[in-house]
Design a protein around this motif. Sequence first.
Motif, PDB file in Angstrom:
ATOM      1  N   PRO A  71      -8.962   6.766   1.767  1.00 20.65           N
ATOM      2  CA  PRO A  71      -7.698   6.081   1.124  1.00 20.65           C
ATOM      3  C   PRO A  71      -7.705   4.727   0.836  1.00 20.65           C
ATOM      4  CG  PRO A  71      -7.573   6.945   3.574  1.00 20.65           C
ATOM      5  CD  PRO A  71      -8.905   6.850   3.367  1.00 20.65           C
ATOM      6  N   VAL A  72      -6.657   4.584  -0.131  1.00 24.00           N
ATOM      7  CA  VAL A  72      -6.630   3.086  -0.852  1.00 24.00           C
ATOM      8  C   VAL A  72      -6.388   2.091   0.295  1.00 24.00           C
ATOM      9  CG1 VAL A  72      -5.781   3.995  -2.979  1.00 24.00           C
ATOM     10  CG2 VAL A  72      -4.068   3.379  -1.117  1.00 24.00           C
ATOM     11  N   LYS A  73      -7.102   0.863   0.041  1.00 29.38           N
ATOM     12  CA  LYS A  73      -6.860  -0.091   1.211  1.00 29.38           C
ATOM     13  C   LYS A  73      -5.621  -0.839   0.922  1.00 29.38           C
ATOM     14  CE  LYS A  73     -11.914  -0.563   1.826  1.00 29.38           C
ATOM     15  NZ  LYS A  73     -13.288  -1.688   1.803  1.00 29.38           N
ATOM     16  N   ASP A  74      -5.334  -1.183   0.034  1.00 28.47           N
ATOM     17  CA  ASP A  74      -4.036  -1.670  -0.224  1.00 28.47           C
ATOM     18  C   ASP A  74      -2.991  -1.084  -1.357  1.00 28.47           C
ATOM     19  OD1 ASP A  74      -2.163  -3.559  -0.976  1.00 28.47           O
ATOM     20  OD2 ASP A  74      -3.322  -5.314  -1.507  1.00 28.47           O
ATOM     21  N   ILE A  75      -1.974  -0.579  -0.680  1.00 25.42           N
ATOM     22  CA  ILE A  75      -1.062   0.541  -1.250  1.00 25.42           C
ATOM     23  C   ILE A  75      -0.522  -0.306  -2.560  1.00 25.42           C
ATOM     24  CG2 ILE A  75       0.871   1.727  -1.098  1.00 25.42           C
ATOM     25  CD1 ILE A  75      -0.175   2.750   1.704  1.00 25.42           C
ATOM     26  N   ASP A  76       0.074  -1.486  -2.256  1.00 27.10           N
ATOM     27  CA  ASP A  76       0.712  -2.309  -3.191  1.00 27.10           C
ATOM     28  C   ASP A  76      -0.363  -2.466  -4.434  1.00 27.10           C
ATOM     29  OD1 ASP A  76       3.071  -2.454  -1.684  1.00 27.10           O
ATOM     30  OD2 ASP A  76       2.299  -4.593  -0.711  1.00 27.10           O
ATOM     31  N   LYS A  95       3.092   5.987  -3.905  1.00 31.40           N
ATOM     32  CA  LYS A  95       3.068   4.472  -3.249  1.00 31.40           C
ATOM     33  C   LYS A  95       4.481   4.465  -2.447  1.00 31.40           C
ATOM     34  CE  LYS A  95       2.018   0.883  -5.512  1.00 31.40           C
ATOM     35  NZ  LYS A  95       1.867  -0.057  -6.442  1.00 31.40           N
ATOM     36  N   THR A  96       5.525   4.777  -2.828  1.00 29.90           N
ATOM     37  CA  THR A  96       6.717   4.784  -2.129  1.00 29.90           C
ATOM     38  C   THR A  96       6.848   5.526  -0.957  1.00 29.90           C
ATOM     39  OG1 THR A  96       7.904   4.443  -4.166  1.00 29.90           O
ATOM     40  CG2 THR A  96       9.173   4.959  -2.276  1.00 29.90           C
ATOM     41  N   LEU A  97       6.114   6.936  -0.786  1.00 32.24           N
ATOM     42  CA  LEU A  97       6.166   7.589   0.350  1.00 32.24           C
ATOM     43  C   LEU A  97       5.231   7.172   1.310  1.00 32.24           C
ATOM     44  CD1 LEU A  97       6.203  11.276  -1.246  1.00 32.24           C
ATOM     45  CD2 LEU A  97       8.065   9.984  -0.028  1.00 32.24           C
ATOM     46  N   ALA A  98       3.925   6.739   0.753  1.00 31.01           N
ATOM     47  CA  ALA A  98       2.833   6.117   1.784  1.00 31.01           C
ATOM     48  C   ALA A  98       3.309   4.783   2.510  1.00 31.01           C
ATOM     49  CB  ALA A  98       1.601   5.954   0.852  1.00 31.01           C
ATOM     50  N   PHE A  99       4.210   3.846   1.601  1.00 30.16           N
ATOM     51  CA  PHE A  99       4.476   2.843   2.107  1.00 30.16           C
ATOM     52  C   PHE A  99       5.631   3.002   3.382  1.00 30.16           C
ATOM     53  CE2 PHE A  99       7.057  -1.007   2.180  1.00 30.16           C
ATOM     54  CZ  PHE A  99       6.362  -2.092   2.485  1.00 30.16           C
ATOM     55  N   LEU A 119      -2.933   6.914   1.697  1.00 31.39           N
ATOM     56  CA  LEU A 119      -2.794   7.557   0.464  1.00 31.39           C
ATOM     57  C   LEU A 119      -4.223   7.526  -0.504  1.00 31.39           C
ATOM     58  CD1 LEU A 119      -1.207   8.027  -2.452  1.00 31.39           C
ATOM     59  CD2 LEU A 119      -0.997   5.317  -2.513  1.00 31.39           C
ATOM     60  N   VAL A 120      -4.404   8.763  -1.184  1.00 28.96           N
ATOM     61  CA  VAL A 120      -5.481   8.824  -1.862  1.00 28.96           C
ATOM     62  C   VAL A 120      -5.386   9.074  -3.353  1.00 28.96           C
ATOM     63  CG1 VAL A 120      -7.597  10.535  -2.242  1.00 28.96           C
ATOM     64  CG2 VAL A 120      -7.210   9.595   0.095  1.00 28.96           C
ATOM     65  N   GLU A 148       1.510  -4.205 -11.260  1.00 30.36           N
ATOM     66  CA  GLU A 148       1.448  -3.227 -10.143  1.00 30.36           C
ATOM     67  C   GLU A 148       2.939  -2.752 -10.096  1.00 30.36           C
ATOM     68  OE1 GLU A 148       0.380  -5.893  -6.682  1.00 30.36           O
ATOM     69  OE2 GLU A 148      -1.444  -6.127  -7.508  1.00 30.36           O
ATOM     70  N   ILE A 149       2.895  -1.492  -9.295  1.00 32.04           N
ATOM     71  CA  ILE A 149       4.391  -1.063  -9.161  1.00 32.04           C
ATOM     72  C   ILE A 149       4.944  -1.261  -7.859  1.00 32.04           C
ATOM     73  CG2 ILE A 149       5.261   1.303  -9.028  1.00 32.04           C
ATOM     74  CD1 ILE A 149       2.986   2.477 -10.735  1.00 32.04           C
TER      75      ILE A 149
END
Length: 240
Positions: free
Chosen positions: A202-207, A80-84, A90-91, A239-240
Amino acid sequence: MKILAFDTSNKPLTVAVVEDGKVLAHMESTEIKTHSVSILPDIQESLKTANLSVNDIDLIAVADGPGSYTGVRIAVTVAKTLAFTLNKPLVGVSSLRVLAANGTDGKLAVPVIDARNDNAFAGAYILKSNEVVNVIADQHITMDKLFALLANYDENNIQFVNVSEHLAELIQNKMPNAEIILTKDSLPNAAKLANLAKDEQPVKDIDAFVPTYLRLTQAEHDWMEKGHKEDGNISYVEEI
């Protein structure tokens, strides 16, 4: 497409960089060490081997559980950190599906992660032409219930994957004609994770992306033991 994939949901740590199906770098570690300490250096080393920078990556793929609570959380947090921060898609892929990919084409692969007390995280997948299709949903289940779910399938065509020595004994007694692939012979493979992730949305909402635990954490269990009412509409995983 250049994919950075990693999995820390089990004892082994695996990282891979894959471009259009070609494995540019692949690392596996079964050493007893903390994934939180080693995952970032292993990612850096993999990118170096692939002669890429992290900015060159087009997609980040992570095994999102089930498995070790801590291990799954570590990988998901890093992903999540890298993707954001890099603004990359992110998948998340089931850790059990990644293990099932170690099975044989044409077989019913049943990945199992020993959850103690004759319980397991398990699912069932049909492998065909590089596809890994789920036919029994991933779940936290007793081995007896798992055997019951598999009763309608040809025992001779079943492969149990990632089997601990204890679960191997149970399986051998209950389904002697099924094939058993022990944990040491079916380690998670980040290159296979990348292959599974490339065609996923990919996920729609990384958060909002969280690990898939499939059972209550100890903190949640203790919360329920203290008499708090369970609400099926509430996710106790922060949530992380």
